[in-house]
Design a protein around this motif. Structure first.
Motif: not given
Length: 240
Positions: A85-92
């Motif tokens: 979230s902090q580095v604006n990376m997609p996570y699932l």
């Protein structure tokens, strides 16, 4: 695009098989000494904390993180979701459904390993299907015979008196588990609500034998994106 899969579950293996031939990478924590090979580039071991994980993402040009770790690996999951979230990376997170009791099951839900002492009488034979990582949390079960099954032979003796290790590599059939529990004279089974069809066989065996099950409840779900099936996770990857 390079997707990092945090693995260690059968669902992660299915993801790896479906994504074979792509740039995806699988990361294993190293809990099993000799895991079966995967059809993707694989790394084993920790990242060295938050900073180490962030550096790994940058160094390997990771585009997205698919978390298919164990449902009880909540610290790893929470940290990973926060970093992404902090580095604006997609996570699932791929979080398989938990088990639900079926007719004939005698389950007692507890919220921590330490709570088991309130339900297991002294002198009972207890089968721990919870893994060795949290074994120390059962130290208050004095006066009970504890049997902890793990995949690899132990490096150290059982951490407290009254217990022993049993080495075995899954899968285990219902028939295997019924025979084992009968031979050991098991009075109680303690497991984490990990879900999954393959590891439910011990619960079915306990049902057949009338053995009470202490079911450790799952950690609370996070507020990040979660799917429950491999197909849904693959759909997410393909939509990136």
């Amino acid at each position: 695009m390079t997707v990092l899969i945090l693995g260690g579950t059968s669902q992660a293996r299915r993801l790896a098989e479906a994504l074979a031939g792509t740039n995806a990478i699988v990361s294993l924590a190293g809990a099993t000494r000799a895991p079966d090979p995967l059809p993707l580039s694989t790394r084993v071991g920790g990242f060295g904390g938050k900073q180490g994980f962030q550096e790994y993402l940058e160094r390997h040009s990771i585009s997205a993180v698919l978390d298919a770790t164990h449902p009880f690996a909540d610290r790893i999951t929470t940290r990973t979701a926060q970093i992404c979230s902090q580095v604006n990376m997609p996570y699932l997170q791929l979080l398989r459904p938990g088990w639900s009791a079926e007719p004939g099951d005698n389950w007692i839900e507890i919220h921590s390993e330490q709570d088991a002492v309130d339900h297991v009488p002294i002198g009972s034979a207890v089968f721990l299907g919870t893994g060795r990582q949290t074994l120390d949390r059962f130290a208050n079960l004095k006066g009970r015979e504890l049997i902890c099954r793990q995949i690899d032979p132990p490096n150290d003796p059982f951490p407290f008196s009254g217990g022993r290790f049993l080495v075995g590599r899954p899968p285990f059939s219902v028939e295997d588990e019924v025979l084992l529990f009968s031979e050991l004279g098991i009075d109680y089974l303690i497991v984490k609500n990990a879900g999954g069809a393959a590891s439910r066989t011990k619960l079915t065996a306990a049902n057949h034998l009338g053995i009470p099950v202490l079911m450790i409840a799952r950690p609370p779900r996070g507020n990040w994106q979660i799917v429950e099936t491999v197909d849904a996770a693959l759909k997410w990857v393909r939509a990136l």
